[in-house]
Design an enzyme around this catalytic site. Structure first.
Site, mmCIF file in Angstrom:
data_model
loop_
_atom_site.group_PDB
_atom_site.id
_atom_site.type_symbol
_atom_site.label_atom_id
_atom_site.label_comp_id
_atom_site.label_asym_id
_atom_site.label_seq_id
_atom_site.Cartn_x
_atom_site.Cartn_y
_atom_site.Cartn_z
ATOM 1 N N LYS A 171 0.362 3.745 -20.468
ATOM 2 C CA LYS A 171 -0.627 4.638 -19.814
ATOM 3 C C LYS A 171 -0.298 5.240 -18.338
ATOM 4 C CE LYS A 171 -4.202 5.537 -17.269
ATOM 5 N NZ LYS A 171 -4.039 6.726 -16.432
ATOM 6 N N GLU A 246 0.260 -6.145 -10.308
ATOM 7 C CA GLU A 246 1.189 -5.913 -9.164
ATOM 8 C C GLU A 246 0.434 -4.834 -8.294
ATOM 9 O OE1 GLU A 246 4.284 -7.109 -8.782
ATOM 10 O OE2 GLU A 246 4.552 -8.043 -10.640
ATOM 11 N N CYS A 280 4.244 0.415 -1.928
ATOM 12 C CA CYS A 280 3.389 -0.812 -1.860
ATOM 13 C C CYS A 280 3.872 -1.829 -1.064
ATOM 14 C CB CYS A 280 3.260 -1.415 -3.274
ATOM 15 S SG CYS A 280 4.716 -1.691 -4.034
ATOM 16 N N GLU A 378 -5.041 -1.300 3.492
ATOM 17 C CA GLU A 378 -3.567 -0.574 2.995
ATOM 18 C C GLU A 378 -4.171 1.123 3.091
ATOM 19 O OE1 GLU A 378 -2.792 -0.326 -1.190
ATOM 20 O OE2 GLU A 378 -0.684 -0.646 -0.797
HETATM 21 P P1 NAD Z 1 -4.754 2.953 -8.903
HETATM 22 O O1 NAD Z 1 -5.201 1.410 -9.166
HETATM 23 O O2 NAD Z 1 -5.733 3.990 -8.620
HETATM 24 O O3 NAD Z 1 -4.200 3.269 -10.536
HETATM 25 C C1 NAD Z 1 -3.293 2.789 -11.034
HETATM 26 C C2 NAD Z 1 -3.321 3.015 -12.665
HETATM 27 O O4 NAD Z 1 -4.587 2.509 -13.159
HETATM 28 C C3 NAD Z 1 -3.472 4.475 -12.926
HETATM 29 O O5 NAD Z 1 -2.598 4.803 -14.206
HETATM 30 C C4 NAD Z 1 -4.778 4.462 -13.320
HETATM 31 O O6 NAD Z 1 -5.296 5.553 -14.075
HETATM 32 C C5 NAD Z 1 -5.308 3.383 -13.837
HETATM 33 N N1 NAD Z 1 -6.838 2.886 -13.786
HETATM 34 C C6 NAD Z 1 -7.586 3.247 -12.992
HETATM 35 N N2 NAD Z 1 -8.744 2.671 -13.238
HETATM 36 C C7 NAD Z 1 -8.427 1.757 -14.127
HETATM 37 C C8 NAD Z 1 -9.331 0.784 -15.031
HETATM 38 N N3 NAD Z 1 -10.768 0.809 -14.675
HETATM 39 N N4 NAD Z 1 -8.782 0.143 -16.020
HETATM 40 C C9 NAD Z 1 -7.496 0.382 -16.240
HETATM 41 N N5 NAD Z 1 -6.856 1.354 -15.781
HETATM 42 C C10 NAD Z 1 -7.158 1.714 -14.885
HETATM 43 O O7 NAD Z 1 -3.606 2.871 -8.125
HETATM 44 P P2 NAD Z 1 -2.779 4.318 -7.768
HETATM 45 O O8 NAD Z 1 -3.431 5.026 -6.473
HETATM 46 O O9 NAD Z 1 -2.321 4.812 -8.844
HETATM 47 O O10 NAD Z 1 -1.441 3.495 -6.923
HETATM 48 C C11 NAD Z 1 -1.295 3.105 -5.553
HETATM 49 C C12 NAD Z 1 -1.517 1.503 -5.607
HETATM 50 O O11 NAD Z 1 -0.736 0.972 -6.296
HETATM 51 C C13 NAD Z 1 -1.484 0.964 -4.191
HETATM 52 O O12 NAD Z 1 -2.604 0.103 -3.895
HETATM 53 C C14 NAD Z 1 -0.103 0.585 -4.382
HETATM 54 O O13 NAD Z 1 0.078 -0.599 -3.458
HETATM 55 C C15 NAD Z 1 -0.076 -0.024 -5.562
HETATM 56 N N6 NAD Z 1 1.371 -0.575 -6.146
HETATM 57 C C16 NAD Z 1 1.596 -1.729 -6.111
HETATM 58 C C17 NAD Z 1 3.006 -2.083 -6.647
HETATM 59 C C18 NAD Z 1 3.499 -3.490 -6.710
HETATM 60 O O14 NAD Z 1 4.434 -3.464 -7.342
HETATM 61 N N7 NAD Z 1 2.873 -4.434 -6.238
HETATM 62 C C19 NAD Z 1 3.934 -0.928 -6.830
HETATM 63 C C20 NAD Z 1 3.460 0.360 -6.609
HETATM 64 C C21 NAD Z 1 2.030 0.687 -6.215
#
Ligand code: NAD
Length: 474
Positions: A171, A246, A280, A378
């Site tokens: 997804k 993650e 991240c 963050e």
């Molecule tokens: P997000 O949590 O908004 O979305 C991530 C994914 O989850 C998207 O595909 C989104 O559609 C999906 N999603 C949203 N709500 C959901 C739900 N209720 N159930 C299941 N899936 C759902 O994050 P973002 O804005 O896309 O990305 C930024 C975040 O990701 C930042 O907090 C960043 O630090 C983190 N990040 C972490 C790592 C790591 O390896 N630790 C790497 C990259 C990004």
């Protein structure tokens, strides 16, 4: 205009089950529509999970040699289309082309090459006395990814899952769906068996939730924000799925007093602005000796002001941030920093001069304290907070005073001191004077998550452990 309205299910490009609902994809550099995707429903998820379950029966039994051959075919196809992938990344999330076609796609390729290397040597079986310990693929996996390093995050999941014999449903992020669509084409053209890899575009609250609550999904690997990770953990609890999380970070970069302070501060500042601060593990809190704060301010301001910002297809170091909403959130944090009394030494509110369209943010640097909101939350944008420390114990105390524990950095000349500091920092990864390693495990302590990806640790996420006692007679 890209028109990506079909999903990839059971080895075919298919229309959504329910009457099509579409969403526009906006180019963050122009604020204009660059294409559209379909928004899937739980009916598409049911279809994909059923296909993945059927495929698991055969794919989980394939030999290492068969999976290696498949990964090597994908590698050649990925390399053939690498430029296209990079261009898609630039269009979907605004990374400068040199970065999109550089480090972004290189990370995906690196995880693929690493999966091949690890698979060649991985021990799936081990005899211990009377017992055989077998590592077996966990089953059908739901892979949910963010937009900020799209190829890194999809490839670090897909290739270990394929290497270990799992089947999967990806997804991708709604904001940046193009590169995942191209990757699905690459996997299809490489002959991945039907049902082994499936991809559905759509909303997290719909497709994501359908996957995390699905009875027939065995494991969820999620990369994204901390609040969504918490929700996913709850949603997956009723079906007792394994959940790899993650999540976000607020990583500290400690510069030792023995170092070439100016050069290290400049490197840390420029590093923070890379990918428009949307990383991240970015070192978003820069910890420096208080006694040398004047030198630090001068170096950081010069470095931030030297970051060129503009059209990602042009020759600039930094493009826009991903979306209007991300832009607004970052602006609110910049305003908050000013309101909290942090000293603004570079950047600030609004767009950089001369850019009145596109979600561009000024490379911004504050000097503040660790109790400020800008040092605790963050921001996920090009905003650095510099904090002074009295001695190394104080630096470590500040670094560890965070709900997150993803990354950490130490720069200094005395390697033993750097090592000592790295032992004391409560985070999943620490970089000592730079360095890079595709085989090093990557993941978080505390609210930065519970998973470990990259290299052989990434394989373990997708494996169950079985003990066959009596394999060898006593
Ligand atoms: P997000 O949590 O908004 O979305 C991530 C994914 O989850 C998207 O595909 C989104 O559609 C999906 N999603 C949203 N709500 C959901 C739900 N209720 N159930 C299941 N899936 C759902 O994050 P973002 O804005 O896309 O990305 C930024 C975040 O990701 C930042 O907090 C960043 O630090 C983190 N990040 C972490 C790592 C790591 O390896 N630790 C790497 C990259 C990004």
């Amino acid at each position: 205009m890209r028109n990506y309205t079909q999903f990839y299910i059971d080895g075919q490009w298919t229309d959504p089950v329910a009457p099509a609902r579409t969403a526009e994809v906006i180019n963050p550099a122009t604020e204009e529509v660059s294409g559209q995707i379909s928004l899937g429903s739980s009916a598409d998820v049911d279809k994909a999970v059923a296909a993945a379950r059927r495929a698991f029966a055969g794919y989980s039994q394939t030999s290492v040699k068969e999976r290696l051959d498949l990964l090597e075919t994908i590698q050649a196809e990925y390399e053939r289309r690498e430029r296209e992938l990079g261009e898609a990344i630039t269009e979907e999330m605004g990374a400068p082309l040199s970065l999109g076609c550089g480090f972004h796609t290189l990370l995906g390729k690196g995880h693929l090459g690493t999966a091949i290397e690890v698979l060649k040597a991985f021990k799936f079986e081990e005899e211990r006395g009377v017992t055989l310990i077998r590592k077996e693929p966990i089953g059908v996996c739901g892979l949910i990814t963010p937009w900020n390093w799209p190829m890194n995050q999809t490839c670090v999941k897909i290739f270990p899952a394929l290497a270990t014999g799992c089947t999967m449903i990806l997804k991708p992020p709604q904001l940046a769906p193009y590169s995942a669509q191209l990757l699905a084409e690459i996997l299809h053209d490489s002959g991945v068996p039907a049902g082994v890899f499936n991809m559905i575009q759509g909303k997290g609250s719909e497709i994501g939730t359908a996957l995390t609550t699905h009875e027939d999904v065995d494991m969820i690997s999620f990369t994204g924000s901390e609040p969504v990770g918490v929700q996913i953990q709850k949603d997956a609890a009723d079906t007792v799925k394994r959940v790899g999380l993650e999540l976000g970070g607020k990583s500290a970069w400690i510069v030792l007093d023995d170092s070439d302070l100016g050069a290290n501060v400049a490197a840390a500042t420029a590093g923070m602005m890379g990918n428009s601060g949307q990383t991240c593990s970015a070192g978003s809190r820069l910890l420096v000796p208080s006694s040398r704060m004047d030198e630090v301010k001068a170096a950081a301001a010069e470095a931030a002001n030297g970051v060129t910002v503009g059209d990602p297809t042009g020759n600039f170091a930094m493009g826009p941030v991903v979306s209007k909403s991300q832009y607004n959130i970052i602006q609110q944090y910049i305003e908050k920093g000013i309101e909290e009394g942090a000293e603004l030494i570079a950047g600030g509110p609004g767009r950089p001069e001369g850019l009145d369209k596109g979600w561009y943010v000024k490379p911004t640097v504050f000097v503040g304290t660790n109790d400020m909101v800008i040092a605790r939350e963050e921001i996920f944008g090009p905003v650095l907070v510099i904090i002074g420390y009295d001695d190394l114990d104080h630096a470590v105390e500040i670094a560890n005073d965070s709900i997150f524990g993803l990354g950490g950095y130490v720069s200094g000349q005395d390697l033993e001191t750097c090592r000592e500091v790295s032992r004391k920092m409560r985070t999943g990864a620490i970089w000592v004077n730079g360095g890079f390693d595709f085989h090093a495990p990557f993941g978080g302590y505390k609210r930065s998550g519970n998973g470990r990806e990259w290299g052989d640790y990434g394989f373990e996420e997708y494996l169950e452990t079985k003990a066959v006692i009596g394999w060898n007679p006593a």
